[in-house]
Design a protein around this motif. Structure first.
Motif, PDB file in Angstrom:
ATOM      1  N   ASP A 152       0.836  -1.203   0.000  1.00 32.52           N
ATOM      2  CA  ASP A 152       0.000   0.000   0.000  1.00 32.52           C
ATOM      3  C   ASP A 152       0.867   1.248   0.000  1.00 32.52           C
ATOM      4  O   ASP A 152       2.095   1.178  -0.066  1.00 32.52           O
ATOM      5  N   HIS A 153       0.187   2.403   0.077  1.00 34.36           N
ATOM      6  CA  HIS A 153       0.885   3.692   0.044  1.00 34.36           C
ATOM      7  C   HIS A 153       0.924   4.343   1.424  1.00 34.36           C
ATOM      8  O   HIS A 153       1.329   5.504   1.541  1.00 34.36           O
ATOM      9  N   GLY A 154       0.484   3.631   2.479  1.00 36.31           N
ATOM     10  CA  GLY A 154       0.363   4.246   3.780  1.00 36.31           C
ATOM     11  C   GLY A 154       0.918   3.389   4.896  1.00 36.31           C
ATOM     12  O   GLY A 154       2.133   3.312   5.104  1.00 36.31           O
ATOM     13  N   LEU A 155       0.016   2.725   5.623  1.00 34.38           N
ATOM     14  CA  LEU A 155       0.373   1.958   6.804  1.00 34.38           C
ATOM     15  C   LEU A 155       1.500   0.969   6.541  1.00 34.38           C
ATOM     16  O   LEU A 155       2.491   0.905   7.271  1.00 34.38           O
ATOM     17  N   ALA A 185       0.498  -1.853  -5.330  1.00 34.06           N
ATOM     18  CA  ALA A 185      -0.142  -2.307  -6.574  1.00 34.06           C
ATOM     19  C   ALA A 185      -1.604  -1.900  -6.665  1.00 34.06           C
ATOM     20  O   ALA A 185      -2.178  -1.915  -7.753  1.00 34.06           O
ATOM     21  N   LEU A 186      -2.219  -1.562  -5.541  1.00 38.86           N
ATOM     22  CA  LEU A 186      -3.659  -1.281  -5.503  1.00 38.86           C
ATOM     23  C   LEU A 186      -3.911   0.226  -5.490  1.00 38.86           C
ATOM     24  O   LEU A 186      -3.321   0.958  -4.689  1.00 38.86           O
ATOM     25  N   PRO A 208      -4.867  -2.294   2.783  1.00 42.47           N
ATOM     26  CA  PRO A 208      -5.640  -2.769   1.632  1.00 42.47           C
ATOM     27  C   PRO A 208      -6.851  -3.614   1.984  1.00 42.47           C
ATOM     28  O   PRO A 208      -7.819  -3.646   1.214  1.00 42.47           O
ATOM     29  N   CYS A 209      -6.834  -4.306   3.138  1.00 41.26           N
ATOM     30  CA  CYS A 209      -7.985  -5.122   3.538  1.00 41.26           C
ATOM     31  C   CYS A 209      -9.275  -4.314   3.472  1.00 41.26           C
ATOM     32  O   CYS A 209     -10.326  -4.829   3.076  1.00 41.26           O
ATOM     33  N   LEU A 210      -9.196  -3.046   3.885  1.00 40.47           N
ATOM     34  CA  LEU A 210     -10.395  -2.225   4.022  1.00 40.47           C
ATOM     35  C   LEU A 210     -10.786  -1.526   2.728  1.00 40.47           C
ATOM     36  O   LEU A 210     -11.740  -0.745   2.709  1.00 40.47           O
ATOM     37  N   THR A 211     -10.074  -1.804   1.656  1.00 38.02           N
ATOM     38  CA  THR A 211     -10.511  -1.389   0.321  1.00 38.02           C
ATOM     39  C   THR A 211     -11.012  -2.590  -0.469  1.00 38.02           C
ATOM     40  O   THR A 211     -12.047  -2.516  -1.134  1.00 38.02           O
ATOM     41  N   PHE A 212     -10.312  -3.709  -0.379  1.00 40.69           N
ATOM     42  CA  PHE A 212     -10.776  -4.907  -1.085  1.00 40.69           C
ATOM     43  C   PHE A 212     -12.214  -5.250  -0.722  1.00 40.69           C
ATOM     44  O   PHE A 212     -13.012  -5.641  -1.590  1.00 40.69           O
TER      45      PHE A 212
END
Length: 425
Positions: free
Chosen positions: A287-290, A312-313, A398-402
């Motif tokens: 990801d781009h953050g955490l 990648a997301l 990413p879990c919370l976007t998928f």
């Protein structure tokens, strides 16, 4: 092309399309009648907002983490709850993963329905409805593991699976004071092992832990102490003959401290006695953050690593209103993207343009996220922004976007669609 996050798969018969996946198999996705996905240009032919996965970064990450685990003599069981995307499970397994980790019986059922045959449920199995799901998986030949941390749960599981003539493989969870689940001491672990020994329907298959809840003044040192203790307790169980499987597991590792866990497992030289298993999940798209922050810490600890995971997301959305100077309203909201860390603009494109025609987002800041709208503050002298401009936004955790999407688009560097990936949340 349109994509429906709320439509069930495979979709209604009139709207079906057949999408090639990278292994040559076919995946059925719900599509608008008459549309063509393969080769569709995201910047001109896709209904936005849309979640995209950049295939080049994805391919890099899959190989990177598998190689990291192998260099440390460990197996990799990626946590599938991150994506719940069967095609990604297939790619992780094809890369060499030992199995897939999941959090619930229903998630395990979904993964098994898509061909995953070894499942590690890094959670307690409670409730007869959930036990029935797992019993069905075991009866179908799935190599299944879950965790226990109490004599009461052991008794429940033993009674349920004994009545069905099945054996359930369990790992004792070793937790930490103040953490979530798990035995709080080595003594509790050893006592629970005795209880499991008297439960004929259960097979003690290893020791499990999760270091992400360790609290210490020096977090890295605290995680190292925890990992070392996990190994020592596993060795004690092995020496006492408590394990009833040939290659008992010792497993831990989320997506932030996998390097420390791997080092402890590797230094313990467990090969031949115990099977070390790492369970990071977010690495697959990073990801781009955490997790970019966590990866920076990994690289600081490990000067020998010459490359890093790559984000990648992304989620793409369009400017829908320019109601006042210095403000753009983008058609992106909490229903589209995770927001425990606010997203930020990565790049901008003109609708109908190409991937190499990147417009500036310098000084652009997302300040507020509503259900379907994002407030983006612009430099007041911004002149070139237009209604319909496409913004690529960062993702953190990413879990919370998928879990907001039924379909994600796998794209190449030209932002052309290579495949449409369905999720099974």
């Amino acid at each position: 092309m349109t994509h429906d996050r709320n439509a069930s798969f495979p979709g209604n018969a009139e709207a079906k399309g057949v999408i090639p996946t990278l292994d040559g198999k076919k995946e059925v996705a719900s599509l608008e009648k008459g549309s063509t996905v393969l080769g569709t240009k995201v910047l001109s032919g896709v209904s936005l907002p849309a979640a995209i996965i950049r295939d080049e970064a994805l391919t890099h990450n899959l190989a990177w983490m598998q190689a990291f685990a192998e260099r440390h003599g460990a197996e990799l069981a990626p946590h599938g709850k991150t994506t719940m995307t069967p095609v990604l499970f297939e790619r992780q397994l094809a890369q060499g993963a030992w199995g897939i980790t999941l959090a619930t019986a229903v998630q395990c059922q979904a993964a098994a329905a898509h061909g995953v045959t070894r499942l590690l449920m890094a959670n307690q199995l409670v409730g007869e409805a959930n036990m029935a799901i797992v019993a069905s998986l075991i009866a179908d030949g799935v190599d299944f593991y879950c965790v226990v941390d109490s004599a009461e749960n052991v008794a429940q599981l033993d009674g349920f699976f004994a009545a069905r003539g099945l054996t359930l493989q369990v790992l004792i969870e070793f937790g930490v004071p103040g953490g979530r689940c798990g035995c709080r001491s080595a003594e509790e672990v050893l006592a629970l092992a005795e209880v499991i020994h008297e439960a004929p329907a259960l097979a003690l298959a290893g020791l499990e832990g999760y270091e992400g809840v360790v609290e210490a003044v020096d977090p890295a040192q605290g995680v190292r102490r925890y990992a070392d203790t996990l190994v020592e307790v596993a060795r004690t169980l092995h020496e006492q003959g408590r394990f009833t499987v040939a290659a008992p597991l010792v497993t831990a590792s989320g997506s932030a401290w996998y390097d420390v866990i791997a080092e402890s497992f590797h230094a313990a030289k467990l090969t031949g006695r115990l099977t070390p298993v790492l369970r990071p999940g977010c690495y697959v798209v990073h990801d781009h953050g955490l997790y970019r922050e966590a990866q920076a810490a990994v690289l600081a600890r490990r000067g020998d690593l010459t490359s890093a995971l790559e984000p990648a997301l992304e989620v793409l959305a369009q400017v829908q209103s320019l109601p006042e100077p210095g403000l753009a309203i983008v058609a992106l909201g909490k229903r589209d993207i995770g927001y425990d860390h606010l997203p930020f603009p990565l790049r901008r494109y003109r609708e109908g343009g190409t991937a190499n025609q990147i417009l500036s987002t310098e000084g652009w800041t997302l300040t507020k996220l509503m259900d379907q709208h994002a407030f983006v503050q612009l430099p007041r002298d911004t002149q070139d922004v237009a209604i319909g401009d496409i913004i690529a936004f960062s993702v953190s955790h990413p879990c919370l976007t998928f879990d907001k999407w039924r379909q994600l688009l796998l794209v190449d560097e030209a932002l052309d669609v290579k495949a449409c990936l369905s999720t099974c949340f």
